[in-house]
Structure formats: C-alpha cells, structure tokens
Design a protein around this motif. Structure first.
Motif, PDB file in Angstrom:
ATOM      1  N   TYR A 119      34.651 -42.598  24.002  1.00  0.00           N
ATOM      2  CA  TYR A 119      35.092 -41.156  24.515  1.00  0.00           C
ATOM      3  C   TYR A 119      37.029 -41.042  24.530  1.00  0.00           C
ATOM      4  CZ  TYR A 119      30.311 -41.207  25.741  1.00  0.00           C
ATOM      5  OH  TYR A 119      28.677 -41.200  25.718  1.00  0.00           O
ATOM      6  N   LYS A 120      37.454 -42.305  24.393  1.00  0.00           N
ATOM      7  CA  LYS A 120      38.843 -42.157  24.551  1.00  0.00           C
ATOM      8  C   LYS A 120      39.601 -41.918  23.273  1.00  0.00           C
ATOM      9  CE  LYS A 120      41.753 -45.964  24.273  1.00  0.00           C
ATOM     10  NZ  LYS A 120      42.403 -45.472  23.474  1.00  0.00           N
ATOM     11  N   ILE A 121      38.674 -42.189  22.085  1.00  0.00           N
ATOM     12  CA  ILE A 121      39.362 -42.120  20.974  1.00  0.00           C
ATOM     13  C   ILE A 121      38.692 -40.799  20.248  1.00  0.00           C
ATOM     14  CG2 ILE A 121      39.600 -42.961  18.560  1.00  0.00           C
ATOM     15  CD1 ILE A 121      39.040 -45.902  19.667  1.00  0.00           C
ATOM     16  N   SER A 122      39.851 -39.907  19.944  1.00  0.00           N
ATOM     17  CA  SER A 122      39.527 -38.743  19.381  1.00  0.00           C
ATOM     18  C   SER A 122      40.561 -38.017  18.605  1.00  0.00           C
ATOM     19  CB  SER A 122      39.167 -37.640  20.687  1.00  0.00           C
ATOM     20  OG  SER A 122      38.883 -36.519  20.298  1.00  0.00           O
ATOM     21  N   ASN A 123      40.332 -37.365  17.595  1.00  0.00           N
ATOM     22  CA  ASN A 123      41.219 -36.640  16.789  1.00  0.00           C
ATOM     23  C   ASN A 123      41.417 -35.065  17.391  1.00  0.00           C
ATOM     24  OD1 ASN A 123      38.864 -35.557  16.125  1.00  0.00           O
ATOM     25  ND2 ASN A 123      39.616 -36.290  13.947  1.00  0.00           N
ATOM     26  N   CYS A 124      40.643 -34.678  18.219  1.00  0.00           N
ATOM     27  CA  CYS A 124      40.631 -33.545  18.915  1.00  0.00           C
ATOM     28  C   CYS A 124      41.239 -33.525  20.304  1.00  0.00           C
ATOM     29  CB  CYS A 124      39.187 -32.793  18.817  1.00  0.00           C
ATOM     30  SG  CYS A 124      38.318 -32.553  17.215  1.00  0.00           S
ATOM     31  N   HIS A 125      42.180 -32.852  20.469  1.00  0.00           N
ATOM     32  CA  HIS A 125      42.481 -32.529  21.763  1.00  0.00           C
ATOM     33  C   HIS A 125      41.860 -32.067  22.815  1.00  0.00           C
ATOM     34  CE1 HIS A 125      45.924 -32.295  24.653  1.00  0.00           C
ATOM     35  NE2 HIS A 125      45.788 -31.172  24.873  1.00  0.00           N
ATOM     36  N   TRP A 126      40.923 -31.213  22.477  1.00  0.00           N
ATOM     37  CA  TRP A 126      40.039 -30.593  23.692  1.00  0.00           C
ATOM     38  C   TRP A 126      39.044 -31.917  24.086  1.00  0.00           C
ATOM     39  CZ3 TRP A 126      34.739 -30.624  23.039  1.00  0.00           C
ATOM     40  CH2 TRP A 126      34.233 -30.709  21.717  1.00  0.00           C
ATOM     41  N   LYS A 127      38.674 -32.653  23.207  1.00  0.00           N
ATOM     42  CA  LYS A 127      37.809 -33.714  23.484  1.00  0.00           C
ATOM     43  C   LYS A 127      38.339 -34.733  24.259  1.00  0.00           C
ATOM     44  CE  LYS A 127      34.554 -33.718  19.411  1.00  0.00           C
ATOM     45  NZ  LYS A 127      34.115 -34.594  18.363  1.00  0.00           N
ATOM     46  N   GLU A 128      39.641 -35.073  24.308  1.00  0.00           N
ATOM     47  CA  GLU A 128      40.362 -36.048  25.071  1.00  0.00           C
ATOM     48  C   GLU A 128      40.505 -35.150  26.289  1.00  0.00           C
ATOM     49  OE1 GLU A 128      44.813 -37.705  25.437  1.00  0.00           O
ATOM     50  OE2 GLU A 128      44.250 -36.814  23.441  1.00  0.00           O
ATOM     51  N   ILE A 129      40.913 -33.894  26.501  1.00  0.00           N
ATOM     52  CA  ILE A 129      40.741 -33.264  27.881  1.00  0.00           C
ATOM     53  C   ILE A 129      39.445 -33.084  28.553  1.00  0.00           C
ATOM     54  CG2 ILE A 129      41.234 -31.023  29.009  1.00  0.00           C
ATOM     55  CD1 ILE A 129      43.402 -30.734  27.077  1.00  0.00           C
ATOM     56  N   TYR A 130      38.422 -32.785  27.812  1.00  0.00           N
ATOM     57  CA  TYR A 130      37.092 -32.853  28.175  1.00  0.00           C
ATOM     58  C   TYR A 130      36.707 -34.285  28.898  1.00  0.00           C
ATOM     59  CZ  TYR A 130      31.678 -32.171  27.961  1.00  0.00           C
ATOM     60  OH  TYR A 130      30.587 -32.160  28.281  1.00  0.00           O
ATOM     61  N   TYR A 131      36.772 -35.196  28.098  1.00  0.00           N
ATOM     62  CA  TYR A 131      36.267 -36.695  28.671  1.00  0.00           C
ATOM     63  C   TYR A 131      37.283 -37.352  29.696  1.00  0.00           C
ATOM     64  CZ  TYR A 131      32.304 -36.614  25.301  1.00  0.00           C
ATOM     65  OH  TYR A 131      31.340 -36.020  24.748  1.00  0.00           O
ATOM     66  N   GLN A 132      38.323 -36.540  29.712  1.00  0.00           N
ATOM     67  CA  GLN A 132      39.323 -37.147  30.689  1.00  0.00           C
ATOM     68  C   GLN A 132      38.577 -36.800  32.251  1.00  0.00           C
ATOM     69  OE1 GLN A 132      42.129 -38.768  30.287  1.00  0.00           O
ATOM     70  NE2 GLN A 132      41.568 -39.456  32.386  1.00  0.00           N
ATOM     71  N   ASN A 133      37.798 -35.847  32.488  1.00  0.00           N
ATOM     72  CA  ASN A 133      37.153 -35.638  33.576  1.00  0.00           C
ATOM     73  C   ASN A 133      36.187 -36.616  33.796  1.00  0.00           C
ATOM     74  OD1 ASN A 133      38.000 -32.772  34.425  1.00  0.00           O
ATOM     75  ND2 ASN A 133      36.959 -32.420  32.271  1.00  0.00           N
ATOM     76  N   MET A 134      35.537 -37.416  33.089  1.00  0.00           N
ATOM     77  CA  MET A 134      34.872 -38.400  33.175  1.00  0.00           C
ATOM     78  C   MET A 134      35.360 -39.711  33.356  1.00  0.00           C
ATOM     79  SD  MET A 134      32.263 -40.254  30.331  1.00  0.00           S
ATOM     80  CE  MET A 134      33.780 -40.781  29.462  1.00  0.00           C
TER      81      MET A 134
END
Length: 160
Positions: A119-134
């Motif tokens: 969940y930390k590694i992502s090439n999409c900025h929105w995924k990084e922001i999304y999973y930051q909540n978790m």
C-alpha cells in the motif's frame, strides 16, 4: 476514513472507508454513522484511538469536526473508551520525530508490518493519498499501544 483493528498488539484488519461527498452536507455524516455502526458490530472494540482534531474554529473543514463528533458519539453509545493523540505525539511515537512526514510514517510502519508495503509503493499519487488514511489509522493504533504498554494512557483518555 482509515481504520485499523488490533487484537492485543496484532494488527488484524485495516483499510479505508470512502464517504462520498454530496450537495447535502448531512449525507456523508449519515454514511459515516452507518459505517461506524458496522465496524463496531464487526470488530467489537473496547477502545477507540483517534488523532486529535486540530480545527478549533468553523471553516470549510467543518465536515471533519462534525465527522469526529459522529465517531465519538457512536463510541460513547457503545461504551467504547476514546483516546485522542496529537498528530505530533503520533509522529514521535512512530518515527521518533514529532514533525515527521506522512511518507516517513508509512515507510516506518511498512518496514515493521511487511504486509502493508504493497500500500506504500505506488506510481499513482491518488493511491498514495488514499492509503495514507489507512497508515494514519495504523499509526494512531500503534501509538495507543505504545502508550498503554507504558501505562501512560490514563493521561490521554477523554472523560465521557
């Protein structure tokens, strides 16, 4: 909204619940109340750890203030003890630095809980922001565990 469920010191469930925005400011709060009811029913928590709200006045972030009130009310209705921790306390507990970035927090957590690396590694900025909540929820839970292990948690409990 991120959530993390611990049984003892073991992280057993985690994720993100999406509360859709709508023209009616009440709708997301009603959805949040249902989500909280479901999580409380499924997880049966005895403790709820939250990041302290930093919004002291009403402004466009008011939905955050209202959402926190819904969460606290649901916890109170279900006899769940509520503990709040300042963001700087959570950051210091996880990284040793009270001014750590969210990226550093997710890096430290995923190093200690390898299943979260995906969940930390992502090439999409929105995924990084999304999973930051978790990651924020996991960090808050770990902070509570750290404080409770050190018998310091009484200083952080909200009196209902």
């Amino acid at each position: 909204m991120g959530f993390a469920h611990f049984e003892g010191i073991e992280l057993v469930d985690y994720g993100v619940k999406v509360l859709r925005r709508s023209k009616s400011s009440r709708r997301p709060l009603m959805i949040l109340a249902r989500v909280m009811d479901r999580l409380i029913y499924e997880k049966s928590p005895s403790v709820l750890a939250l990041e302290k709200n930093c919004f002291s006045i009403r402004h466009p972030g008011i939905q955050v203030v209202d959402a926190i009130q819904v969460i606290k009310r649901k916890a109170f209705q279900n006899n769940i003890h509520i503990y709040e921790y300042a963001a700087s306390t959570i950051k210091k507990s996880i990284t040793g630095d009270g001014r750590a970035t969210k990226r550093l927090i997710s890096k430290v957590i995923s190093a200690n809980i390898p299943e979260l690396k995906a969940y930390k590694i992502s090439n999409c900025h929105w995924k990084e922001i999304y999973y930051q909540n978790m990651f924020d929820a996991v960090a808050c839970g770990l902070t509570h565990l750290n404080f409770s292990r050190n018998n310091q948690v009484e200083n952080h409990e909200i009196k209902n």
